[in-house]
Design a protein around this motif. Structure first.
Motif, PDB file in Angstrom:
ATOM      1  N   VAL A 397     -22.971  -0.355  -0.546  1.00 55.96           N
ATOM      2  CA  VAL A 397     -23.516   0.818   0.117  1.00 55.96           C
ATOM      3  C   VAL A 397     -22.641   1.987  -0.351  1.00 55.96           C
ATOM      4  CG1 VAL A 397     -24.070   1.909   2.333  1.00 55.96           C
ATOM      5  CG2 VAL A 397     -24.132  -0.598   2.122  1.00 55.96           C
ATOM      6  N   ASN A 398     -23.261   3.026  -0.902  1.00 55.55           N
ATOM      7  CA  ASN A 398     -22.505   4.143  -1.485  1.00 55.55           C
ATOM      8  C   ASN A 398     -21.383   3.665  -2.403  1.00 55.55           C
ATOM      9  OD1 ASN A 398     -24.099   6.157  -0.556  1.00 55.55           O
ATOM     10  ND2 ASN A 398     -22.772   6.823   1.120  1.00 55.55           N
ATOM     11  N   ASN A 399     -21.696   2.694  -3.199  1.00 55.74           N
ATOM     12  CA  ASN A 399     -20.785   2.143  -4.207  1.00 55.74           C
ATOM     13  C   ASN A 399     -19.592   1.383  -3.633  1.00 55.74           C
ATOM     14  OD1 ASN A 399     -20.634   1.848  -7.055  1.00 55.74           O
ATOM     15  ND2 ASN A 399     -18.764   3.082  -7.037  1.00 55.74           N
ATOM     16  N   VAL A 400     -19.544   1.195  -2.313  1.00 53.30           N
ATOM     17  CA  VAL A 400     -18.478   0.389  -1.718  1.00 53.30           C
ATOM     18  C   VAL A 400     -19.046  -0.984  -1.376  1.00 53.30           C
ATOM     19  CG1 VAL A 400     -16.740   0.198   0.090  1.00 53.30           C
ATOM     20  CG2 VAL A 400     -17.463   2.463  -0.702  1.00 53.30           C
ATOM     21  N   SER A 401     -18.470  -2.006  -1.989  1.00 52.40           N
ATOM     22  CA  SER A 401     -18.872  -3.376  -1.713  1.00 52.40           C
ATOM     23  C   SER A 401     -17.989  -3.877  -0.575  1.00 52.40           C
ATOM     24  CB  SER A 401     -18.684  -4.225  -2.977  1.00 52.40           C
ATOM     25  OG  SER A 401     -19.149  -5.527  -2.763  1.00 52.40           O
ATOM     26  N   PHE A 402     -18.615  -4.141   0.567  1.00 50.78           N
ATOM     27  CA  PHE A 402     -17.853  -4.404   1.796  1.00 50.78           C
ATOM     28  C   PHE A 402     -17.113  -5.737   1.730  1.00 50.78           C
ATOM     29  CE2 PHE A 402     -17.390  -5.544   6.328  1.00 50.78           C
ATOM     30  CZ  PHE A 402     -16.767  -4.398   6.789  1.00 50.78           C
ATOM     31  N   VAL A 403     -15.812  -5.661   2.027  1.00 48.30           N
ATOM     32  CA  VAL A 403     -14.984  -6.866   2.064  1.00 48.30           C
ATOM     33  C   VAL A 403     -14.643  -7.145   3.524  1.00 48.30           C
ATOM     34  CG1 VAL A 403     -12.792  -7.883   1.348  1.00 48.30           C
ATOM     35  CG2 VAL A 403     -14.023  -6.335  -0.200  1.00 48.30           C
ATOM     36  N   PHE A 404     -15.007  -8.326   4.005  1.00 45.77           N
ATOM     37  CA  PHE A 404     -14.667  -8.700   5.369  1.00 45.77           C
ATOM     38  C   PHE A 404     -13.176  -9.040   5.422  1.00 45.77           C
ATOM     39  CE2 PHE A 404     -19.173  -9.114   5.275  1.00 45.77           C
ATOM     40  CZ  PHE A 404     -19.600  -8.875   6.578  1.00 45.77           C
ATOM     41  N   PRO A 405     -12.476  -8.577   6.478  1.00 42.18           N
ATOM     42  CA  PRO A 405     -11.064  -8.977   6.575  1.00 42.18           C
ATOM     43  C   PRO A 405     -10.963 -10.485   6.805  1.00 42.18           C
ATOM     44  CG  PRO A 405     -11.718  -7.573   8.434  1.00 42.18           C
ATOM     45  CD  PRO A 405     -12.919  -7.751   7.586  1.00 42.18           C
ATOM     46  N   THR A 406      -9.764 -11.034   6.621  1.00 42.03           N
ATOM     47  CA  THR A 406      -9.605 -12.477   6.826  1.00 42.03           C
ATOM     48  C   THR A 406      -8.495 -12.788   7.822  1.00 42.03           C
ATOM     49  OG1 THR A 406      -8.135 -12.479   4.927  1.00 42.03           O
ATOM     50  CG2 THR A 406     -10.412 -13.178   4.531  1.00 42.03           C
ATOM     51  N   THR A 407      -7.645 -11.777   8.109  1.00 46.63           N
ATOM     52  CA  THR A 407      -6.505 -12.076   8.969  1.00 46.63           C
ATOM     53  C   THR A 407      -6.707 -11.565  10.394  1.00 46.63           C
ATOM     54  OG1 THR A 407      -5.486 -10.005   8.273  1.00 46.63           O
ATOM     55  CG2 THR A 407      -4.866 -12.003   7.052  1.00 46.63           C
ATOM     56  N   ASN A 408      -7.742 -10.778  10.596  1.00 49.11           N
ATOM     57  CA  ASN A 408      -7.984 -10.210  11.913  1.00 49.11           C
ATOM     58  C   ASN A 408      -9.428  -9.721  11.924  1.00 49.11           C
ATOM     59  OD1 ASN A 408      -7.459  -9.323  14.493  1.00 49.11           O
ATOM     60  ND2 ASN A 408      -5.666  -8.114  13.923  1.00 49.11           N
ATOM     61  N   SER A 409      -9.967  -9.451  13.112  1.00 47.63           N
ATOM     62  CA  SER A 409     -11.278  -8.816  13.125  1.00 47.63           C
ATOM     63  C   SER A 409     -11.059  -7.307  13.178  1.00 47.63           C
ATOM     64  CB  SER A 409     -12.111  -9.289  14.316  1.00 47.63           C
ATOM     65  OG  SER A 409     -11.700  -8.644  15.499  1.00 47.63           O
ATOM     66  N   LEU A 410     -12.042  -6.564  12.702  1.00 42.42           N
ATOM     67  CA  LEU A 410     -11.936  -5.102  12.709  1.00 42.42           C
ATOM     68  C   LEU A 410     -11.720  -4.592  14.126  1.00 42.42           C
ATOM     69  CD1 LEU A 410     -14.925  -4.275  10.308  1.00 42.42           C
ATOM     70  CD2 LEU A 410     -12.477  -4.263   9.755  1.00 42.42           C
ATOM     71  N   MET A 411     -12.487  -5.137  15.052  1.00 38.84           N
ATOM     72  CA  MET A 411     -12.456  -4.654  16.430  1.00 38.84           C
ATOM     73  C   MET A 411     -11.107  -4.962  17.086  1.00 38.84           C
ATOM     74  SD  MET A 411     -14.364  -2.884  18.395  1.00 38.84           S
ATOM     75  CE  MET A 411     -13.638  -2.333  19.946  1.00 38.84           C
ATOM     76  N   GLN A 412     -10.583  -6.144  16.820  1.00 41.87           N
ATOM     77  CA  GLN A 412      -9.284  -6.500  17.391  1.00 41.87           C
ATOM     78  C   GLN A 412      -8.180  -5.631  16.786  1.00 41.87           C
ATOM     79  OE1 GLN A 412     -10.648 -10.524  16.802  1.00 41.87           O
ATOM     80  NE2 GLN A 412      -9.368 -11.239  18.490  1.00 41.87           N
ATOM     81  N   ALA A 413      -8.250  -5.407  15.472  1.00 42.16           N
ATOM     82  CA  ALA A 413      -7.247  -4.568  14.808  1.00 42.16           C
ATOM     83  C   ALA A 413      -7.300  -3.144  15.362  1.00 42.16           C
ATOM     84  CB  ALA A 413      -7.479  -4.573  13.304  1.00 42.16           C
ATOM     85  N   TYR A 414      -8.515  -2.647  15.549  1.00 41.95           N
ATOM     86  CA  TYR A 414      -8.703  -1.295  16.078  1.00 41.95           C
ATOM     87  C   TYR A 414      -8.155  -1.195  17.498  1.00 41.95           C
ATOM     88  CZ  TYR A 414     -11.511   2.585  18.068  1.00 41.95           C
ATOM     89  OH  TYR A 414     -11.945   3.717  18.706  1.00 41.95           O
TER      90      TYR A 414
END
Ligand code: C2O
Length: 576
Positions: A397-414
């Protein structure tokens, strides 16, 4: 008042929970539904062969959840499989409650083998058909089921009450372990193998080997009107669906009502649902309903088989009519695999039943290219570079190929303020503008891999145009946004024209959905108000594209005060 109580409930304190139960009695309104979903391998035989299939409670498809608007669900997921798993309640808005949404590494860490997690959420202001599915790798190939939301007690459908209703789950069956199909594709970098059958309620139907016995049958009495809740749970394919000799009337999509639309065929993308009424006004007998691919990618292999189920007229004594079960049902005529004209005519005819609220002032004007890409390899002969011309497939999407994190979830990190898991510099427009649907220079084919989020202020009014690209191939990408429904205000072929297209937008009665096709070689425009704080995944619902990175996430900030803020995470939220 009501919403405050529901919010408290989501905090899952037993005391508050009891309060809710007590008050639900006095209101005689909302109910709480408790379920245990055991994710476990079970032998499932299809196409003459038995596979050890990941199921919920041994059922394939999984259990149907039936609730009313305003009800709450408490679903304990127990992972007895050998894979990490999460469950997603597709289309449920999950207001202030991303913790129950489910996409792995986005709102939660996966539930590991042997682990459990209880999803607690409330349905708020939604009616119709949704569904649930695993949101981890390709487990949703077999881990899925219907989620039916009836109107609140005392409230009614905006159409005459149908005599019966059936969930019609369209799925995709692989004559292999789907997780192995994915594993192989991620190793080679090539496109994954296509499925071996489509299914209706888990059954391929009469046109496949060893499948007649299980063919799904939908009984109907002559003259009555029934409701089909059609769900496209297929992994990688948009589908045409039709019923022989019977017209359908579409009355709802993605848990939103529509103006009734009569049609002989529907097109439905993965993630979408369509409620249709059918009247049994034909000669008593047996009629096939059938689904097969709507395939828009060029030069791509796809499963070109046809799944069927049977609409069977019953005699007034409740049995099937004499001699009927031996006669061969009639097949409906389905459009050609690449019949974009039919698909577009259908999708563009959908309307909300009346005027709806669409934001007219826009705070965030987003323009997202969606499409495939290719990652160049330093050694094109490597076994890991079996994509076109020694590359690996990607998508962006807009030239960014999304990489899912592996050590934490986005929501938990946030939530915990853990740095280094994501950045918030997702580009609102393509970094380099180009002729998106023309002959694209090869220098623009390779996306950048990153975990970028786009920040939205609470309450901001968002317009988002999805622009398909012709990189590798143009294609209809079913774009799904978690945590929201949106109005689909316009669509067209070619490149979006910011001057001449907006005046044609439908800001009066556009359809409301949670998943919309990007238009192959074209664009589609949506609007929504960012009134649900949290991190919400937005992605193509073709799972082959999702794993290639056709995704991004929105970070919707908290607004003012508790009622505009994400609720605290439940204590049993899995850790990575
Ligand atoms: Cu049907 Cu990200 O989900």
């Amino acid at each position: 008042m009501d919403s405050l109580k529901l919010a408290n409930f989501s905090m899952c304190s037993c005391l508050l929970f009891a309060t809710l139960l007590a008050s639900s009695v006095s209101f005689a309104a909302a109910e709480v539904h408790f379920h245990e979903f055991v994710i476990q391998a079970r032998p499932v035989k299809r196409l003459c062969r038995t596979h050890s299939t990941i199921t919920v409670n041994g059922q394939f498809p999984g259990p149907t959840l039936a609730v009313r608007d305003g009800d709450s669900l408490v679903i304990t997921a127990i992972n007895r499989a050998r894979y990490n798993v999460t469950l997603h309640w597709h289309g449920v808005r999950q207001l202030r409650n991303p913790w129950a949404d489910g996409p792995e590494y986005v709102t939660q860490c996966p539930i590991q083998p042997g682990g459990t997690y209880t999803y607690r959420f409330t349905i708020q202001g939604q009616e119709g058909t949704l569904w649930w599915h695993a949101h981890s790798k390709w487990l949703r190939a077999t881990v899925y089921g219907a989620l039916i939301i009836y109107p609140k007690w005392g409230s009614h459908y905006p159409f005459p009450m149908p005599k019966r209703e059936f969930p019609v789950l369209l799925g995709e069956w692989f004559d292999r372990n789907p997780m192995d199909v994915l594993k192989q594709a991620l190793f080679t970098g090539a496109a994954p193998n296509v499925s071996d059958a489509y299914t209706i309620n888990g059954q391929p139907g009469d046109l496949y080997r060893c499948s007649s016995k299980g063919t799904a049958v939908f009984p109907v009495m002559p003259g009555e009107t029934i409701l089909l809740r059609i769900i496209n749970a297929a992994l990688n394919e948009e589908l045409f669906f039709s019923v022989a000799n019977h017209q359908m009337t579409v009355v709802g999509i993605d848990a939103a009502y529509t103006r009734p639309l009569a049609t002989n065929v529907i097109v439905i993308g993965p993630g979408q649902t369509t409620n249709v009424l059918i009247t049994a006004n034909q000669a008593p007998g047996r009629y096939y309903m059938a689904a097969r691919a709507y395939q828009t990618a060029q030069n791509a292999a796809f499963d070109n088989t046809t799944t069927t189920a049977i609409l069977q007229y019953m005699s007034t004594s409740g049995t099937s009519g004499k001699g009927q079960s031996s006669s061969r049902p009639i097949l409906p005529i389905l459009p050609a695999y690449n019949d974009t004209a039919t698909a577009t005519a259908f999708t563009s005819s959908l309307r909300s039943p009346g005027k709806i609220h669409v934001p007219t002032q826009i705070d965030e004007n987003l323009f997202f290219t969606v499409g495939l890409g290719l990652i160049n390899c330093s050694n094109p002969n490597s076994p890991r570079c079996q994509g076109p011309n020694g590359t690996r497939f990607a998508a962006s999407v807009n030239n960014v190929s999304f990489v899912f994190p592996t050590t934490n979830s986005l929501m938990q990190a946030y939530y915990q303020g853990v740095p280094g898991v994501f950045t918030t510099d997702f580009p609102p427009v393509p970094p380099i503008p180009f002729n998106y649907t023309g002959n694209v220079n090869r220098g623009l084919w390779q996306p950048v891999k990153a975990t970028k989020l786009y920040k939205l202020k609470y309450g901001s009014r968002v317009q988002l145009v999805y622009q398909d690209t012709s990189i590798v191939t143009t294609e209809d990408h079913p774009m799904h946004l978690h945590g929201y429904s949106f109005a689909v205000i316009g669509a067209g072929f070619g490149n979006f024209d910011p001057i001449n297209d907006p005046p044609k937008f439908n800001l009066i009665d556009p359809p409301v959905r949670n998943t919309i096709g990007s238009t192959p070689g074209g664009w589609v425009a949506i609007r929504f108000v960012a009134d649900n704080p949290g991190i919400w995944l937005m992605h193509c619902h073709l799972d082959s594209h999702l794993v290639w990175g056709l995704a991004m996430s929105f970070l919707v900030e908290n607004g003012v005060g508790e009622l505009q803020s994400v609720i605290p995470p439940p204590p049993d939220l899995p850790r990575c």
